[in-house]
Design an enzyme around this catalytic site. Sequence first.
Site, PDB file in Angstrom:
ATOM      1  N   ASP A 109       0.789  -1.114   0.060  1.00  0.00           N
ATOM      2  CA  ASP A 109       0.022  -0.047   0.045  1.00  0.00           C
ATOM      3  C   ASP A 109       0.833   1.140   0.214  1.00  0.00           C
ATOM      4  OD1 ASP A 109      -1.641   2.113   0.521  1.00  0.00           O
ATOM      5  OD2 ASP A 109      -2.964   1.028   1.721  1.00  0.00           O
ATOM      6  N   VAL A 110       0.883   2.015  -1.098  1.00  0.00           N
ATOM      7  CA  VAL A 110       1.857   3.151  -1.153  1.00  0.00           C
ATOM      8  C   VAL A 110       1.686   4.097  -0.179  1.00  0.00           C
ATOM      9  CG1 VAL A 110       2.468   2.475  -3.702  1.00  0.00           C
ATOM     10  CG2 VAL A 110       0.344   4.207  -2.952  1.00  0.00           C
TER      11      VAL A 110
ATOM     12  N   TYR B 101      -8.851  15.601  -7.273  1.00  0.00           N
ATOM     13  CA  TYR B 101      -8.142  14.809  -8.147  1.00  0.00           C
ATOM     14  C   TYR B 101      -7.354  15.313  -9.186  1.00  0.00           C
ATOM     15  CZ  TYR B 101      -7.198  11.337 -11.780  1.00  0.00           C
ATOM     16  OH  TYR B 101      -6.454  10.694 -12.714  1.00  0.00           O
TER      17      TYR B 101
ATOM     18  N   THR C  60     -10.121  -0.190 -17.543  1.00  0.00           N
ATOM     19  CA  THR C  60      -9.526  -0.254 -16.157  1.00  0.00           C
ATOM     20  C   THR C  60     -10.554  -0.103 -15.263  1.00  0.00           C
ATOM     21  OG1 THR C  60      -9.128   2.157 -15.713  1.00  0.00           O
ATOM     22  CG2 THR C  60      -7.859   1.217 -17.448  1.00  0.00           C
TER      23      THR C  60
HETATM   24  P1  NDP Z   1      -7.126   1.175 -12.101  1.00  0.00           P
HETATM   25  O1  NDP Z   1      -8.304   1.388 -10.704  1.00  0.00           O
HETATM   26  O2  NDP Z   1      -7.579   0.119 -12.932  1.00  0.00           O
HETATM   27  O3  NDP Z   1      -5.941   0.996 -11.618  1.00  0.00           O
HETATM   28  C1  NDP Z   1      -5.334   1.768 -10.157  1.00  0.00           C
HETATM   29  C2  NDP Z   1      -4.391   0.753  -9.623  1.00  0.00           C
HETATM   30  O4  NDP Z   1      -3.809   1.452  -8.468  1.00  0.00           O
HETATM   31  C3  NDP Z   1      -4.601  -0.473  -9.189  1.00  0.00           C
HETATM   32  O5  NDP Z   1      -3.585  -1.485  -9.575  1.00  0.00           O
HETATM   33  C4  NDP Z   1      -4.827  -0.423  -7.622  1.00  0.00           C
HETATM   34  O6  NDP Z   1      -4.506  -1.572  -7.025  1.00  0.00           O
HETATM   35  C5  NDP Z   1      -3.559   0.761  -7.394  1.00  0.00           C
HETATM   36  N1  NDP Z   1      -3.709   1.358  -6.169  1.00  0.00           N
HETATM   37  C6  NDP Z   1      -4.962   2.038  -5.809  1.00  0.00           C
HETATM   38  N2  NDP Z   1      -4.602   2.606  -4.403  1.00  0.00           N
HETATM   39  C7  NDP Z   1      -3.458   2.095  -3.976  1.00  0.00           C
HETATM   40  C8  NDP Z   1      -2.569   1.962  -2.851  1.00  0.00           C
HETATM   41  N3  NDP Z   1      -3.176   2.935  -1.694  1.00  0.00           N
HETATM   42  N4  NDP Z   1      -1.462   1.360  -3.045  1.00  0.00           N
HETATM   43  C9  NDP Z   1      -1.129   0.779  -3.864  1.00  0.00           C
HETATM   44  N5  NDP Z   1      -1.577   0.844  -4.961  1.00  0.00           N
HETATM   45  C10 NDP Z   1      -3.001   1.104  -4.968  1.00  0.00           C
HETATM   46  O7  NDP Z   1      -6.989   2.667 -12.718  1.00  0.00           O
HETATM   47  P2  NDP Z   1      -6.267   3.001 -13.853  1.00  0.00           P
HETATM   48  O8  NDP Z   1      -5.358   1.913 -14.303  1.00  0.00           O
HETATM   49  O9  NDP Z   1      -6.910   3.766 -15.033  1.00  0.00           O
HETATM   50  O10 NDP Z   1      -5.047   4.443 -13.351  1.00  0.00           O
HETATM   51  C11 NDP Z   1      -3.791   4.270 -13.107  1.00  0.00           C
HETATM   52  C12 NDP Z   1      -3.416   5.555 -13.115  1.00  0.00           C
HETATM   53  O11 NDP Z   1      -3.754   6.246 -14.126  1.00  0.00           O
HETATM   54  C13 NDP Z   1      -4.073   6.345 -11.940  1.00  0.00           C
HETATM   55  O12 NDP Z   1      -2.965   7.097 -11.187  1.00  0.00           O
HETATM   56  C14 NDP Z   1      -4.987   7.349 -12.382  1.00  0.00           C
HETATM   57  O13 NDP Z   1      -5.197   8.263 -11.805  1.00  0.00           O
HETATM   58  C15 NDP Z   1      -4.411   7.330 -13.893  1.00  0.00           C
HETATM   59  N6  NDP Z   1      -5.180   7.923 -15.021  1.00  0.00           N
HETATM   60  C16 NDP Z   1      -6.136   7.223 -15.259  1.00  0.00           C
HETATM   61  C17 NDP Z   1      -6.925   7.558 -16.459  1.00  0.00           C
HETATM   62  C18 NDP Z   1      -8.167   6.919 -16.899  1.00  0.00           C
HETATM   63  O14 NDP Z   1      -8.981   7.540 -17.806  1.00  0.00           O
HETATM   64  N7  NDP Z   1      -8.212   5.500 -16.757  1.00  0.00           N
HETATM   65  C19 NDP Z   1      -6.793   8.605 -17.204  1.00  0.00           C
HETATM   66  C20 NDP Z   1      -5.351   9.532 -16.742  1.00  0.00           C
HETATM   67  C21 NDP Z   1      -4.911   9.029 -15.633  1.00  0.00           C
HETATM   68  P3  NDP Z   1      -4.964  -2.274  -5.628  1.00  0.00           P
HETATM   69  O15 NDP Z   1      -6.245  -1.830  -5.432  1.00  0.00           O
HETATM   70  O16 NDP Z   1      -4.591  -3.958  -5.877  1.00  0.00           O
HETATM   71  O17 NDP Z   1      -4.020  -1.717  -4.770  1.00  0.00           O
HETATM   72  C1  8X3 Z   2      -8.585  10.477 -15.635  1.00  0.00           C
HETATM   73  C2  8X3 Z   2      -8.851  11.477 -16.784  1.00  0.00           C
HETATM   74  O1  8X3 Z   2     -10.570  13.016 -18.057  1.00  0.00           O
HETATM   75  O2  8X3 Z   2     -11.361  11.205 -16.729  1.00  0.00           O
HETATM   76  O3  8X3 Z   2      -7.464  11.040 -15.339  1.00  0.00           O
HETATM   77  O4  8X3 Z   2     -10.400  12.795 -15.576  1.00  0.00           O
HETATM   78  S1  8X3 Z   2     -10.206  12.127 -16.843  1.00  0.00           S
END
Ligand code: NDP
Ligand code: 8X3
Length: 255
Positions: free
Chosen positions: A56-57, A149, A185
């Site tokens: 957990d980061v 966010y 995702t």
């Molecule tokens: P997901 O929810 O599929 O992935 C998020 C990941 O973060 C999971 O693997 C989850 O794993 C992990 N995570 C969440 N909280 C914690 C924690 N406290 N410690 C460790 N791991 C954690 O989403 P995405 O793949 O879409 O998102 C990945 C990144 O991309 C994020 O930073 C998101 O903000 C960013 N992003 C996403 C976009 C989108 O449209 N999807 C667009 C732009 C940016 P677990 O729950 O197993 O810990």
């Molecule tokens: C996630 C991209 O446009 O859904 O970071 O906020 S958006």
Amino acid sequence: MTTTAFVTGASTGFGAAITRRLAADGARVVASARRVDLLVKVATDYPNTVHPLALDVRDRTAVERAIATLPAAFAEIDLLVNNAGLAKGLQPAHDADPDDWDQMLDTNCRGLMYCTRAILPGMVARGRGHVVNVGSVAGTYPYPGGNVYGATKAFVHQFSQNLRSDLHGTGVRVTCVEPGMCGDTEFSTVRFDGDRERADAVYAGMRPLGPADIAEAVSWATSQPAHVNINVIELMPVAQSFAPFQVHRDLPTPA
Ligand code: NDP
Ligand code: 8X3
């Protein structure tokens, strides 16, 4: 030389795709997240190459301990992908849940800081390395309900730029990848507390980016020659662009 990568949030979405892509590119990868069962599934496809790590980061002590106790084959990290993160809620600031705000700050900002701080000294000592931070277009362009966010992703952008200044002359590179809407995702399901219908509606009738597009961006940025630093990559689906400013018109229309 084989790259050793450390990917956070590797259990689903971008992180799982980035892990698979880096492993396919020939890297050894520490794949970390809280749900270790999902990490083990990714690791099973890449025996001896992907090392699953429950982490957990948000827990600084756990991050420091995990980095200090990695198996020898994975201990010298050349590439850190700070991807773990989330959005919680889409309410306007005056209705938002402060616990959601805390969780976003703790994960998207503090967790990213802790992993970076724990891994950077080794990179600097070895004179090479690359930190890839996953930001978002939400860190640049405001939208209703994006409040905290978007602010956390603005932090990710500026922290990345400031890292470049600190790392000047060390040989360590920094890239911030800033995607727009990406499907396949758990992002929107998490944002809407498991409401799949509401999450699916976000991507209805349009083609969003996919996790493979983000993995491609990371793979490209990290495979440039050693003298090249890709500072920022901003990418969006073609179906997403910009809207005009909103204007609140409450004055009487002149007769
Ligand atoms: P997901 O929810 O599929 O992935 C998020 C990941 O973060 C999971 O693997 C989850 O794993 C992990 N995570 C969440 N909280 C914690 C924690 N406290 N410690 C460790 N791991 C954690 O989403 P995405 O793949 O879409 O998102 C990945 C990144 O991309 C994020 O930073 C998101 O903000 C960013 N992003 C996403 C976009 C989108 O449209 N999807 C667009 C732009 C940016 P677990 O729950 O197993 O810990
Ligand atoms: C996630 C991209 O446009 O859904 O970071 O906020 S958006």
